[in-house]
Design a protein around this motif. Structure first.
Motif: not given
Length: 330
Positions: A217-218, A221, A276, A279
């Motif tokens: 996710r990071e 994003r 989140d 995403v």
């Protein structure tokens, strides 16, 4: 379903060419790149090398625009590559975002984009067009071919896609939004007297195969921030009255701005407003079974191609996973 991969033209260009070759070896059918000349290297130069080092992939921008090059130059670039390598190019086009905004310019109008589609496609195919009051034709083009796929989110741009596009590019992998957008394009095509079934549909989004969902996710994003850039334009024009799906407009309420120096970059520092949930909806993350389930859902909606945005820290691993486990299964 076909599969594509989308690269940024970061230096060294040789690394982009090498990844394109690996994508073809993994079974991908299309190689796309960003086209934003102040942020990355010039893609059409790199396309020549990609085409020379591969045998079958189709290559083009996701996406170019009507504002940074003369339309006859765009057409000549495609026609020249096709003459050299056998009609293996494709043109993705939109109104323009980073390529124009980094110049201090605004995106082009929808009418300009529609006219550009017609001029570029016709010239690259060896046809005669009227442009700037002149009748123009590339006398050297024989058996030319080029399809132009339009990237769009807003109602007027979706309508334009149905009117002139050979294909439609949706840059997110949410099935509910994809269904809404595809329906709008097909409706426009039918109203324009075109065959809706003849339009190809491409969904493009980051994909990351693995089990560490928080890390994935990071790494992806940034994509919600990039999409939010386009959605903000739509909201400023139409408001939140339902002209586009609410799921596409709700999340940008916390958007505070955008720094193009981090455009399309993992670790983007100004996309904290992207939750989140967005995403997970916009991208395809997690183990192989997550990817297969989402792709089957998109395929059932009529999506003809899924293009993987490959801007994270596991590029080669994702290419390999798609080649081994996902492309053969789909």
């Amino acid at each position: 379903m076909d599969f594509g991969v989308v690269f940024q033209c970061d230096p060294p260009a040789s690394a982009v060419v090498d990844l394109a070759r690996k994508a073809e070896d993994a079974g991908f059918d299309y190689v796309w790149t960003f086209d934003s000349h102040l942020l990355w290297q010039e893609p059409f130069v790199i396309y020549s090398q990609i085409l020379a080092m591969t045998q079958r992939v189709i290559v083009g921008p996701m996406v170019t625009n009507p504002g940074t090059r003369d339309w006859t130059v765009i057409a000549s670039q495609f026609a020249t590559l096709n003459e050299m390598f056998g009609n293996r190019t494709i043109c993705g086009i939109g109104r323009g975002d980073s390529a124009l905004r980094t110049l201090g310019a605004k995106p082009g109008t929808i009418d300009e984009m529609k006219q550009c589609v017609e001029v570029v496609r016709s010239l690259a195919r060896g046809e005669t067009v009227e442009y700037r009051g002149q009748q123009l034709k590339f006398a050297w083009v024989e058996n030319g071919a080029l399809d132009v796929w339009v990237a769009a989110y807003g109602p007027r741009a979706l309508a334009a896609t149905g009117e002139v596009g050979d294909g439609y590019i949706l840059q997110l992998a949410d099935p509910d939004i994809a269904e809404w957008m595809i329906t709008a394009v097909r409706r426009s095509a039918a109203e324009a007297g075109r065959d809706p079934a003849a339009i190809k549909f491409c969904v493009a989004a980051p994909a990351y195969v693995g089990d560490d969902l928080a890390h994935q996710r990071e790494q992806t994003r940034w994509f919600g921030g990039m999409v939010g850039n386009h959605v903000a334009d739509i909201v400023s024009r139409y408001g939140t009255s339902g002209a586009v799906p609410q799921a596409l407009t709700d999340y940008i309420e916390g958007r505070k701005g955008y720094d193009y120096s981090q455009h399309g970059r993992a670790g983007n520092t100004h996309t904290d407003f992207v939750p989140d949930e967005v995403v997970d909806r916009f991208c395809i993350l997690g183990p192989v079974e997550n990817h297969l389930a989402r792709l089957e859902e998109l395929k059932s909606l009529g999506v003809d191609q899924f293009a993987v945005y490959l801007q994270h820290d596991a590029k080669e691993e994702t290419l390999a996973a798609y080649g081994k486990d996902i492309i053969p299964a789909v």
